[in-house]
Write a protein that holds these residues in place. Structure first.
Motif, PDB file in Angstrom:
ATOM      1  N   ARG A  14       7.627  80.416 -97.859  1.00 25.60           N
ATOM      2  CA  ARG A  14       8.286  81.232 -96.656  1.00 25.60           C
ATOM      3  C   ARG A  14       9.027  80.166 -95.818  1.00 25.60           C
ATOM      4  N   LEU A  43      -3.401  80.328-103.310  1.00 28.88           N
ATOM      5  CA  LEU A  43      -3.662  81.143-104.348  1.00 28.88           C
ATOM      6  C   LEU A  43      -2.896  81.139-105.438  1.00 28.88           C
TER       7      LEU A  43
ATOM      8  N   GLU B  18       4.066  92.399 -92.767  1.00 31.35           N
ATOM      9  CA  GLU B  18       4.628  92.445 -93.988  1.00 31.35           C
ATOM     10  C   GLU B  18       4.165  91.422 -94.883  1.00 31.35           C
ATOM     11  N   HIS B  19       4.099  89.965 -94.349  1.00 30.62           N
ATOM     12  CA  HIS B  19       3.481  89.002 -95.218  1.00 30.62           C
ATOM     13  C   HIS B  19       2.193  89.385 -95.784  1.00 30.62           C
ATOM     14  N   VAL B  20       1.382  89.849 -94.858  1.00 30.35           N
ATOM     15  CA  VAL B  20      -0.020  90.164 -95.127  1.00 30.35           C
ATOM     16  C   VAL B  20       0.111  91.243 -96.368  1.00 30.35           C
ATOM     17  N   GLU B  22       2.316  91.720 -98.585  1.00 24.62           N
ATOM     18  CA  GLU B  22       2.912  91.227 -99.792  1.00 24.62           C
ATOM     19  C   GLU B  22       1.562  90.400-100.448  1.00 24.62           C
ATOM     20  N   SER B  23       0.709  89.739 -99.573  1.00 17.72           N
ATOM     21  CA  SER B  23      -0.163  88.696-100.255  1.00 17.72           C
ATOM     22  C   SER B  23      -1.280  89.883-100.680  1.00 17.72           C
ATOM     23  N   ARG B  26       0.129  91.126-104.145  1.00 16.82           N
ATOM     24  CA  ARG B  26       0.379  90.104-104.955  1.00 16.82           C
ATOM     25  C   ARG B  26      -1.122  89.350-105.543  1.00 16.82           C
ATOM     26  N   PHE B  27      -1.855  89.333-104.570  1.00 20.21           N
ATOM     27  CA  PHE B  27      -2.949  88.691-104.977  1.00 20.21           C
ATOM     28  C   PHE B  27      -4.488  89.423-104.862  1.00 20.21           C
ATOM     29  N   ARG B  30      -8.592  88.907-104.519  1.00 24.56           N
ATOM     30  CA  ARG B  30      -8.732  87.355-104.098  1.00 24.56           C
ATOM     31  C   ARG B  30      -8.363  86.839-102.993  1.00 24.56           C
ATOM     32  N   TYR B  31      -7.100  87.618-102.530  1.00 29.55           N
ATOM     33  CA  TYR B  31      -6.680  87.008-101.177  1.00 29.55           C
ATOM     34  C   TYR B  31      -7.718  87.669-100.043  1.00 29.55           C
ATOM     35  N   ARG B  34     -11.101  85.850-100.132  1.00 26.13           N
ATOM     36  CA  ARG B  34     -11.113  84.266 -99.576  1.00 26.13           C
ATOM     37  C   ARG B  34     -10.809  84.099 -98.124  1.00 26.13           C
ATOM     38  N   VAL B  35     -10.372  85.363 -97.373  1.00 27.55           N
ATOM     39  CA  VAL B  35     -10.050  85.440 -96.030  1.00 27.55           C
ATOM     40  C   VAL B  35     -10.810  86.088 -95.158  1.00 27.55           C
ATOM     41  N   TYR B  36     -11.321  87.313 -95.693  1.00 29.26           N
ATOM     42  CA  TYR B  36     -11.880  88.348 -94.584  1.00 29.26           C
ATOM     43  C   TYR B  36     -13.081  88.706 -95.080  1.00 29.26           C
ATOM     44  N   PHE B  59      -6.024  88.339 -89.221  1.00 22.43           N
ATOM     45  CA  PHE B  59      -5.701  86.939 -89.551  1.00 22.43           C
ATOM     46  C   PHE B  59      -5.286  85.996 -88.185  1.00 22.43           C
TER      47      PHE B  59
END
Lengths: 82, 145
Positions: A14, A43, B18-20, B22-23, B26-27, B30-31, B34-36, B59
Motif C-alpha cells: 500500500r 503473509l 478496510e485494510h483489515v 481485506e487482510s 485474503r489471508f 493465517r492472518y 498470527r496477529v490476534y 491492531f
C-alpha cells in the motif's frame, strides 16, 4: 526473486509511490508502508515462497527494503531442513 | 530536595478498517492467527464489517503499545500484546512473553488503552508509566516547578 518481491510489495505494501520509483535499498517504511501492511506483505511472501518467517525474523529491518526481504528469503529458502 | 517522577509514555495509531477486512478476506485464519489472540477474536464477532472494525481497533491498540515499548530491533509477537475486554465493558492491555519482557526491562507499568472506530477508521491511544531512569523526569523543588 526480486521481481516477485516487487510484485508482492506492489499488491500488499500500500505504498503511495510506484515500486518502480524505489530502488532495492529504499526504506519501505519511509516510503509509506505501515505496520499493518507489513503483516500482509509477510503473509504474501510466505504464500509465494512456501516458507514461514520465524519469530526471530519478525523485525522491522527484515521488511524494510527489497534487498532486506531478498536476504531474509534467501536465508529461509536456502536453509537446510531440520 | 529532589523528587523523581516516572515518565509518561504515549503511543497512538490509526488503522483503516478496510485494510483489515481485506487482510481477513485474503489471508483468513493465517492472518488472524498470527496477529490476534483467541480472546481478541472472541470479542470480535458479528458481520464481516463488525469483525473487521473490532480487529482494526485492536491492531491499532497493539501498534500504539509497541510505540510505548519502543523496541530496538526485535518486534514483540503481536499476540504477546493482548487487548482484554473487561466484562464491564472497558479494555486493558495485557502483556506476555516478549512484550512483557520489554516492559519489565524498561520499567513500564500501568498501561492504559482507549480505542474507537468510526467512519472506516480505527484509532487507539496507549499511555504508560515508565520508571526507567534514562527516561524519568527529575524535578527540584527549587526550580519553581
Amino acid at each position: 526473486m526480486e521481481a516477485e518481491i516487487r510484485g508482492i510489495l506492489s499488491e500488499h505494501a500500500r505504498l503511495p509511490v510506484d515500486m518502480g520509483d524505489l530502488d532495492n535499498e529504499a526504506d519501505l517504511y519511509q516510503a509509506g508502508m505501515t505496520s499493518h501492511a507489513s503483516v500482509s506483505v509477510m503473509l504474501a511472501l510466505e504464500d509465494a515462497f512456501d516458507i514461514e518467517f520465524p519469530e526471530s525474523m519478525l523485525r522491522k529491518s527484515t521488511f524494510e527494503s527489497v534487498s532486506a526481504i531478498s536476504g531474509a528469503l534467501s536465508s529461509l529458502v536456502g536453509a537446510p531442513a531440520e | 530536595m529532589d523528587e523523581t517522577f516516572g515518565a509518561l509514555r504515549v503511543g497512538t495509531d490509526l488503522v483503516p478498517v478496510e485494510h483489515v477486512a481485506e487482510s481477513v478476506a485474503r489471508f483468513g485464519d493465517r492472518y488472524i492467527g498470527r496477529v490476534y489472540t483467541a480472546h481478541e477474536v472472541s470479542c470480535c464477532q458479528g458481520t464481516p464489517s463488525v469483525v473487521a472494525a473490532g480487529l482494526a481497533a485492536r491492531f491499532a491498540a497493539k501498534e500504539a503499545t509497541i510505540k510505548v515499548l519502543r523496541p530496538v530491533g526485535h518486534q514483540p509477537d503481536w499476540r504477546s500484546i493482548e487487548i482484554r475486554r473487561d466484562p464491564a465493558g472497558w479494555c486493558a492491555v495485557h502483556l506476555t512473553d516478549g512484550a512483557a519482557e520489554m516492559a519489565r526491562e524498561q520499567g513500564i507499568s500501568n498501561l492504559a488503552v482507549s480505542f474507537t472506530h468510526e467512519a472506516g477508521m480505527a484509532a487507539a491511544v496507549v499511555v504508560a508509566m515508565c520508571d526507567d531512569p534514562s527516561t524519568t523526569t527529575r524535578r527540584s523543588n527549587s526550580d519553581g516547578g
